[in-house]
Design an enzyme around this catalytic site. Structure first.
Site, PDB file in Angstrom:
ATOM      1  N   HIS A 115      11.109  54.198 -72.944  1.00 47.36           N
ATOM      2  CA  HIS A 115      11.077  52.785 -72.513  1.00 47.36           C
ATOM      3  C   HIS A 115      12.206  51.990 -73.171  1.00 47.36           C
ATOM      4  O   HIS A 115      12.779  51.095 -72.563  1.00 47.36           O
ATOM      5  CB  HIS A 115       9.744  52.134 -72.913  1.00 47.36           C
ATOM      6  CG  HIS A 115       8.629  52.338 -71.933  1.00 47.36           C
ATOM      7  ND1 HIS A 115       8.672  51.880 -70.633  1.00 47.36           N
ATOM      8  CD2 HIS A 115       7.410  52.916 -72.080  1.00 47.36           C
ATOM      9  CE1 HIS A 115       7.531  52.180 -70.021  1.00 47.36           C
ATOM     10  NE2 HIS A 115       6.741  52.821 -70.871  1.00 47.36           N
TER      11      HIS A 115
ATOM     12  N   HIS B  22       7.535  59.194 -74.571  1.00 49.17           N
ATOM     13  CA  HIS B  22       7.384  58.257 -73.449  1.00 49.17           C
ATOM     14  C   HIS B  22       7.754  56.840 -73.887  1.00 49.17           C
ATOM     15  O   HIS B  22       8.480  56.133 -73.183  1.00 49.17           O
ATOM     16  CB  HIS B  22       5.927  58.334 -72.955  1.00 49.17           C
ATOM     17  CG  HIS B  22       5.548  57.360 -71.892  1.00 49.17           C
ATOM     18  ND1 HIS B  22       5.129  57.748 -70.623  1.00 49.17           N
ATOM     19  CD2 HIS B  22       5.488  56.007 -71.896  1.00 49.17           C
ATOM     20  CE1 HIS B  22       4.848  56.661 -69.911  1.00 49.17           C
ATOM     21  NE2 HIS B  22       5.050  55.586 -70.652  1.00 49.17           N
TER      22      HIS B  22
HETATM   23 NI    NI Z   1       4.720  53.485 -70.494  1.00 49.93          NI
END
Ligand code: NI
Length: 191
Positions: free
Chosen positions: A140, A136
């Site tokens: 980004h 995750h």
């Molecule tokens: Ni996040």
């Protein structure tokens, strides 16, 4: 040390690709430390530099669960070098997508290579929530949010709600009420 303001979607800076760190110098260490403090205060279990408006490949995380306790992990230039064929689904949230959660399917196990706070190359095998969180956070750095992994219908609904909530907060702020920071409901799901 200062807490850094966290950007929320939709924000064009969250969609940009971040640049690799050349060396882990004092500036990068300071960024790591401030990001960690900001993440704990939020509270969340992971944070990536673009979420605080810095387009550098730096992430921080700290998983504290019965099955896995990592302590603070500070990573520059993290990359996935191995991923399992087996997938797992986890209900993800994000400090940049406050108060929204969705199941996301990702490889269950990954190996991540990165530079630590001392600039030393490390490799770590990750599984469970740590594997989900590392993927995750690296997303980004490539301008990808967890809502980019779900249906366009659900993504657009969440983005509309976030815009509406932001406008309401701005209105409250203009009326002299303190603009509240987001109420993260469950840090274990706020990556
Ligand atoms: Ni996040």
């Amino acid at each position: 040390m200062a807490l850094l303001p966290i950007l929320t979607a939709p924000d064009p800076r969250l969609k940009k690709k971040s640049k690799p760190v050349e060396t882990v110098d004092a500036d990068v260490r300071r960024l790591m430390d401030e990001m960690l403090e900001t993440m704990y205060a939020a509270p969340g279990i992971g944070l990536a530099a673009p979420q605080v408006g810095v387009l550098k490949r730096v992430i921080v995380l700290d998983i504290d669960r019965e099955e896995v306790k990592t302590g603070p992990l500070l990573m520059a230039n993290p990359e996935i070098v191995e991923a399992s064929d087996e997938d797992v689904s986890y209900e993800e949230g994000c400090l940049s997508v406050p108060e929204h959660y969705s199941e996301v399917v990702r490889p269950a196990k990954v190996k991540v290579r990165y530079l630590d706070r001392d600039g030393v190359a490390q490799e770590m095998a990750c599984e469970g929530l740590l594997a989900t969180c590392v993927q995750h956070e690296i997303d980004h750095l490539d301008g990808i949010l967890f809502i980019d992994h779900i249906s366009a219908l659900k993504r657009n609904m969440i983005l509309r709600k976030l815009l509406k909530a932001r406008k309401e907060k701005e209105r409250e702020g203009a009326e002299g009420k303190p603009a509240s920071i987001h109420e993260a409901t469950d840090p274990a799901h706020t990556l």
